[in-house]
Design an enzyme around this catalytic site. Structure first.
Site, PDB file in Angstrom:
ATOM      1  N   GLY A  11     -11.961 -11.520 -32.616  1.00 26.46           N
ATOM      2  CA  GLY A  11     -13.467 -11.054 -32.791  1.00 26.46           C
ATOM      3  C   GLY A  11     -14.212 -12.070 -32.671  1.00 26.46           C
ATOM      4  O   GLY A  11     -14.122 -13.115 -32.171  1.00 26.46           O
ATOM      5  N   TYR A  12     -15.472 -11.742 -33.033  1.00 28.51           N
ATOM      6  CA  TYR A  12     -16.760 -12.814 -32.838  1.00 28.51           C
ATOM      7  C   TYR A  12     -16.428 -13.924 -33.560  1.00 28.51           C
ATOM      8  O   TYR A  12     -16.442 -15.095 -32.619  1.00 28.51           O
ATOM      9  CB  TYR A  12     -17.956 -12.096 -33.202  1.00 28.51           C
ATOM     10  CG  TYR A  12     -19.091 -12.996 -33.214  1.00 28.51           C
ATOM     11  CD1 TYR A  12     -19.295 -13.991 -31.965  1.00 28.51           C
ATOM     12  CD2 TYR A  12     -20.045 -12.909 -34.361  1.00 28.51           C
ATOM     13  CE1 TYR A  12     -20.596 -14.540 -31.826  1.00 28.51           C
ATOM     14  CE2 TYR A  12     -21.169 -13.834 -34.057  1.00 28.51           C
ATOM     15  CZ  TYR A  12     -21.331 -14.558 -33.016  1.00 28.51           C
ATOM     16  OH  TYR A  12     -22.412 -15.212 -32.924  1.00 28.51           O
ATOM     17  N   ASP A  32      -4.533  -9.734 -34.405  1.00 29.92           N
ATOM     18  CA  ASP A  32      -5.531  -8.736 -34.317  1.00 29.92           C
ATOM     19  C   ASP A  32      -4.870  -7.281 -33.574  1.00 29.92           C
ATOM     20  O   ASP A  32      -4.282  -7.278 -32.891  1.00 29.92           O
ATOM     21  CB  ASP A  32      -6.430  -9.389 -33.177  1.00 29.92           C
ATOM     22  CG  ASP A  32      -7.998  -8.869 -33.503  1.00 29.92           C
ATOM     23  OD1 ASP A  32      -8.240  -7.514 -33.518  1.00 29.92           O
ATOM     24  OD2 ASP A  32      -8.937  -9.715 -33.815  1.00 29.92           O
ATOM     25  N   SER A  35      -9.141  -3.403 -32.683  1.00 31.30           N
ATOM     26  CA  SER A  35      -9.939  -2.331 -32.909  1.00 31.30           C
ATOM     27  C   SER A  35     -11.308  -2.645 -32.805  1.00 31.30           C
ATOM     28  O   SER A  35     -12.286  -1.882 -32.522  1.00 31.30           O
ATOM     29  CB  SER A  35      -9.878  -1.876 -34.395  1.00 31.30           C
ATOM     30  OG  SER A  35      -9.975  -2.933 -35.516  1.00 31.30           O
ATOM     31  N   THR A 127     -24.228 -11.573 -48.507  1.00 31.98           N
ATOM     32  CA  THR A 127     -24.310 -10.161 -49.145  1.00 31.98           C
ATOM     33  C   THR A 127     -23.878  -9.990 -50.587  1.00 31.98           C
ATOM     34  O   THR A 127     -24.205  -9.018 -51.259  1.00 31.98           O
ATOM     35  CB  THR A 127     -24.016  -8.800 -48.385  1.00 31.98           C
ATOM     36  OG1 THR A 127     -22.612  -9.029 -48.068  1.00 31.98           O
ATOM     37  CG2 THR A 127     -24.610  -8.704 -46.936  1.00 31.98           C
ATOM     38  N   TYR A 149     -19.668  -2.147 -48.158  1.00 28.89           N
ATOM     39  CA  TYR A 149     -18.921  -3.423 -47.359  1.00 28.89           C
ATOM     40  C   TYR A 149     -19.189  -4.529 -48.307  1.00 28.89           C
ATOM     41  O   TYR A 149     -17.983  -5.225 -48.533  1.00 28.89           O
ATOM     42  CB  TYR A 149     -19.629  -3.606 -46.241  1.00 28.89           C
ATOM     43  CG  TYR A 149     -19.517  -4.913 -45.641  1.00 28.89           C
ATOM     44  CD1 TYR A 149     -18.529  -5.248 -44.877  1.00 28.89           C
ATOM     45  CD2 TYR A 149     -20.571  -6.039 -45.721  1.00 28.89           C
ATOM     46  CE1 TYR A 149     -17.934  -6.483 -44.551  1.00 28.89           C
ATOM     47  CE2 TYR A 149     -20.459  -7.269 -45.305  1.00 28.89           C
ATOM     48  CZ  TYR A 149     -19.178  -7.372 -44.600  1.00 28.89           C
ATOM     49  OH  TYR A 149     -18.898  -8.709 -44.052  1.00 28.89           O
ATOM     50  N   TYR A 176     -20.671 -16.723 -45.514  1.00 27.45           N
ATOM     51  CA  TYR A 176     -21.464 -16.940 -44.436  1.00 27.45           C
ATOM     52  C   TYR A 176     -22.710 -16.106 -44.519  1.00 27.45           C
ATOM     53  O   TYR A 176     -22.926 -15.050 -45.030  1.00 27.45           O
ATOM     54  CB  TYR A 176     -20.712 -16.242 -43.066  1.00 27.45           C
ATOM     55  CG  TYR A 176     -19.241 -16.437 -42.858  1.00 27.45           C
ATOM     56  CD1 TYR A 176     -18.769 -17.453 -43.131  1.00 27.45           C
ATOM     57  CD2 TYR A 176     -18.517 -15.191 -41.930  1.00 27.45           C
ATOM     58  CE1 TYR A 176     -17.245 -17.538 -43.003  1.00 27.45           C
ATOM     59  CE2 TYR A 176     -17.447 -15.433 -41.851  1.00 27.45           C
ATOM     60  CZ  TYR A 176     -16.627 -16.501 -42.122  1.00 27.45           C
ATOM     61  OH  TYR A 176     -15.260 -16.629 -41.798  1.00 27.45           O
ATOM     62  N   ASN A 178     -26.003 -15.663 -41.694  1.00 30.05           N
ATOM     63  CA  ASN A 178     -26.018 -14.830 -40.457  1.00 30.05           C
ATOM     64  C   ASN A 178     -25.520 -15.630 -39.270  1.00 30.05           C
ATOM     65  O   ASN A 178     -26.606 -16.253 -38.654  1.00 30.05           O
ATOM     66  CB  ASN A 178     -27.542 -14.298 -40.202  1.00 30.05           C
ATOM     67  CG  ASN A 178     -27.783 -13.315 -41.215  1.00 30.05           C
ATOM     68  OD1 ASN A 178     -28.108 -13.820 -42.346  1.00 30.05           O
ATOM     69  ND2 ASN A 178     -28.149 -12.181 -40.903  1.00 30.05           N
ATOM     70  N   ASP A 293     -32.562  -3.160 -46.772  1.00 29.52           N
ATOM     71  CA  ASP A 293     -32.815  -4.605 -46.266  1.00 29.52           C
ATOM     72  C   ASP A 293     -33.607  -5.209 -47.470  1.00 29.52           C
ATOM     73  O   ASP A 293     -34.265  -4.888 -48.009  1.00 29.52           O
ATOM     74  CB  ASP A 293     -33.909  -4.484 -45.058  1.00 29.52           C
ATOM     75  CG  ASP A 293     -33.256  -4.226 -43.862  1.00 29.52           C
ATOM     76  OD1 ASP A 293     -31.801  -4.486 -43.749  1.00 29.52           O
ATOM     77  OD2 ASP A 293     -33.546  -4.221 -42.734  1.00 29.52           O
TER      78      ASP A 293
HETATM   79  N1  LIG Z   1     -20.606 -11.323 -38.235  1.00 25.41           N
HETATM   80  C1  LIG Z   1     -21.174 -11.435 -39.330  1.00 25.41           C
HETATM   81  O1  LIG Z   1     -22.570 -11.225 -39.295  1.00 25.41           O
HETATM   82  C2  LIG Z   1     -20.657 -11.619 -40.735  1.00 25.41           C
HETATM   83  C3  LIG Z   1     -21.280 -12.069 -41.639  1.00 25.41           C
HETATM   84  C4  LIG Z   1     -20.470 -12.424 -43.051  1.00 25.41           C
HETATM   85  C5  LIG Z   1     -19.122 -11.926 -43.014  1.00 25.41           C
HETATM   86  N2  LIG Z   1     -18.420 -11.809 -41.890  1.00 25.41           N
HETATM   87  C6  LIG Z   1     -17.011 -11.403 -42.045  1.00 25.41           C
HETATM   88  O2  LIG Z   1     -16.550 -12.427 -41.076  1.00 25.41           O
HETATM   89  C7  LIG Z   1     -15.063 -11.836 -40.599  1.00 25.41           C
HETATM   90  C8  LIG Z   1     -15.215 -11.509 -38.987  1.00 25.41           C
HETATM   91  O3  LIG Z   1     -16.481 -11.242 -38.621  1.00 25.41           O
HETATM   92  P1  LIG Z   1     -16.888 -10.972 -36.902  1.00 25.41           P
HETATM   93  O4  LIG Z   1     -18.132 -10.793 -36.929  1.00 25.41           O
HETATM   94  O5  LIG Z   1     -16.042 -11.872 -36.105  1.00 25.41           O
HETATM   95  O6  LIG Z   1     -16.103  -9.411 -36.864  1.00 25.41           O
HETATM   96  P2  LIG Z   1     -15.295  -8.832 -35.732  1.00 25.41           P
HETATM   97  O7  LIG Z   1     -15.365  -7.276 -35.708  1.00 25.41           O
HETATM   98  O8  LIG Z   1     -15.852  -9.439 -34.246  1.00 25.41           O
HETATM   99  O9  LIG Z   1     -13.701  -9.440 -35.809  1.00 25.41           O
HETATM  100  C9  LIG Z   1     -13.003  -8.740 -36.754  1.00 25.41           C
HETATM  101  C10 LIG Z   1     -11.804  -8.733 -35.934  1.00 25.41           C
HETATM  102  O10 LIG Z   1     -10.716  -8.096 -36.834  1.00 25.41           O
HETATM  103  C11 LIG Z   1     -10.201  -7.326 -36.040  1.00 25.41           C
HETATM  104  N3  LIG Z   1      -9.723  -6.344 -37.020  1.00 25.41           N
HETATM  105  C12 LIG Z   1      -9.919  -5.421 -37.805  1.00 25.41           C
HETATM  106  N4  LIG Z   1      -9.406  -4.749 -38.443  1.00 25.41           N
HETATM  107  C13 LIG Z   1      -8.036  -5.138 -38.387  1.00 25.41           C
HETATM  108  C14 LIG Z   1      -6.628  -4.947 -38.905  1.00 25.41           C
HETATM  109  N5  LIG Z   1      -6.584  -4.046 -39.715  1.00 25.41           N
HETATM  110  N6  LIG Z   1      -5.712  -5.977 -38.611  1.00 25.41           N
HETATM  111  C15 LIG Z   1      -5.997  -6.906 -37.587  1.00 25.41           C
HETATM  112  N7  LIG Z   1      -6.997  -7.146 -37.065  1.00 25.41           N
HETATM  113  C16 LIG Z   1      -8.198  -6.310 -37.444  1.00 25.41           C
HETATM  114  C17 LIG Z   1     -10.820  -6.872 -35.107  1.00 25.41           C
HETATM  115  O11 LIG Z   1     -10.220  -6.072 -33.800  1.00 25.41           O
HETATM  116  C18 LIG Z   1     -11.725  -7.851 -34.679  1.00 25.41           C
HETATM  117  O12 LIG Z   1     -11.266  -8.644 -33.612  1.00 25.41           O
HETATM  118  C19 LIG Z   1     -15.259 -10.484 -41.268  1.00 25.41           C
HETATM  119  O13 LIG Z   1     -14.463 -10.359 -42.248  1.00 25.41           O
HETATM  120  C20 LIG Z   1     -16.450 -10.165 -41.567  1.00 25.41           C
HETATM  121  O14 LIG Z   1     -16.643  -9.149 -42.586  1.00 25.41           O
HETATM  122  C21 LIG Z   1     -19.306 -11.400 -40.572  1.00 25.41           C
END
Ligand SMILES: NC(=O)c1ccc[n+]([C@@H]2O[C@H](COP(=O)([O-])OP(=O)(O)OC[C@H]3O[C@@H](n4cnc5c(N)ncnc54)[C@H](O)[C@@H]3O)[C@@H](O)[C@H]2O)c1
Length: 338
Positions: A11-12, A32, A35, A127, A149, A176, A178, A293
């Site tokens: 993911g990101y 991963d 999804s 959050t 969430y 985290y 933003n 918000d």
């Molecule tokens: N991006 C944000 O703004 C942000 C802010 C605070 C916290 N977070 C948290 O950081 C983490 C990563 O966020 P992100 O932005 O990279 O999200 P993302 O959706 O890009 O990455 C999450 C990854 O998890 C995988 N995934 C989802 N469900 C799964 C499962 N059941 N088994 C295996 N893989 C699974 C998805 O395919 C994806 O590659 C998350 O837990 C998110 O809640 C993100």
């Protein structure tokens, strides 16, 4: 070499953290289910890191798959990114969020416990501070939630805290703020599906011409320009925080930390910086406040500096520039891959 399992590593934030961990000399395996990730990210990660990527397609909710993973390699720790993350969607499908985010964590922890692996870095979020009134946000403020969430993330924090009373868990909770921006190679970045919820991916689509204009939700907040304040942090700085968090856990130092810059940025500040990066004044329109918000969210990042020696290095211009380079490369289908 320290062996780390990265759930959600395609993911990101996970993909950027993969690069940072490999650069820091860790042996990393990605788990991963794709999804919310494109399979091609794995080839791009291999190109970026100059070596094969150890990746397993599977879910953190699949106990058998987890047991097989832990049997195959003696992991030293886990970074747990895998989760559902769309706040709006979580209000429509809360059970899916409980199942993946809370069930995913407990299933993972059961497998870790069985394999005698006790170090875990957990992706939490600003959050969990709910609708705060005192700024900047310090880690010991009361926690609450305004969405399913946020409820899942707060519950996961509590689960980790309670579990550590019974077993020798060594936990790093990173809240985290933003995360934005992309790797300087423009080979990986944020790739949201559909119309993005978040500001920077939305502006990026306006800059690309895929969306007509930016909607600025509310210009009557109690901030100097009336638009909402957030604490944007470059994703590569966030990745660095994970490397440091793991290093602290290897030394037995558990922690709960804000990961932000401490510098509030308004929607109009972001609009101006992205316009500069894209080389044109991007169209925007003031719209009513969006339900849910909060006016302000920004961190006191000093504890992360004390505990991890972590300080965000990249500024808003770099966040916008790297995002703009990434979305253009993405729109062109990563021609450097052919
Ligand atoms: N991006 C944000 O703004 C942000 C802010 C605070 C916290 N977070 C948290 O950081 C983490 C990563 O966020 P992100 O932005 O990279 O999200 P993302 O959706 O890009 O990455 C999450 C990854 O998890 C995988 N995934 C989802 N469900 C799964 C499962 N059941 N088994 C295996 N893989 C699974 C998805 O395919 C994806 O590659 C998350 O837990 C998110 O809640 C993100």
């Amino acid at each position: 070499m320290t062996r780390i399992l990265l759930t959600g590593g395609a993911g990101y934030i996970g993909s950027h953290t993969f690069v940072a961990l490999r650069e820091a000399g860790f042996d990393v395996t990605i788990l991963d289910d794709f999804s919310n990730a494109e399979p091609s990210v794995i080839d791009r990660l291999a190109r970026l890191t100059g070596g094969p990527v150890d990746v397993v397609r599977g879910s953190v909710m699949d106990r058998d798959a987890l047991d097989a993973l832990f049997a195959a390699k003696p992991y030293d720790g886990v970074v747990h990114f895998a989760a559902r993350k769309a706040v709006g969607e979580s209000t429509e499908r809360p059970l899916d969020y409980f199942e993946t985010n809370i069930g995913g964590l407990t299933t993972l922890m059961q497998a870790m416990r069985a394999a005698d692996v006790w170090r875990i870095v957990f992706s939490s979020t600003a959050t969990v501070y709910g609708e705060p009134e005192v700024f900047p946000l310090t880690e010991d403020l009361p926690l609450s939630h305004t969405s399913p969430y946020a409820f899942t993330k707060l519950t996961c924090e509590r689960i980790l805290e309670q579990a550590a009373r019974a077993d020798p868990w060594c936990v790093g909770v990173l809240r985290y703020f933003n995360p934005v921006g992309a790797h300087s190679s423009a080979m990986i970045g944020e790739d949201p599906r559909g119309v993005p919820d978040n500001l920077m991916p939305f502006i990026a689509k306006v800059a690309l011409g895929e969306l007509a204009e930016l909607q600025v939700f509310g210009d009557d907040y109690d901030t100097p320009d009336g638009t909402a304040w957030r604490d944007y942090i470059h994703v590569m700085d966030l990745a660095d925080a994970h490397v440091r968090s793991l290093q602290a856990l290897m030394d037995g130092r558990a922690h709960v930390l804000n990961i932000g810059t401490g510098r509030p940025i308004s929607v109009l500040d972001m609009h101006a910086a992205y316009s500069a990066a894209a080389g044109r004044d991007l169209p925007y329109r003031i719209a009513p406040r969006r339900p849910g918000d909060v006016p302000k969210l920004y961190a006191d990042p000093s504890r992360a500096r004390q505990v991890l020696g972590f300080q965000a290095k990249r500024d808003l211009d770099e966040m916008c520039r790297s995002s703009w380079e990434w979305v253009q490369a993405r729109a062109q289908g990563w021609r450097f891959n052919s």
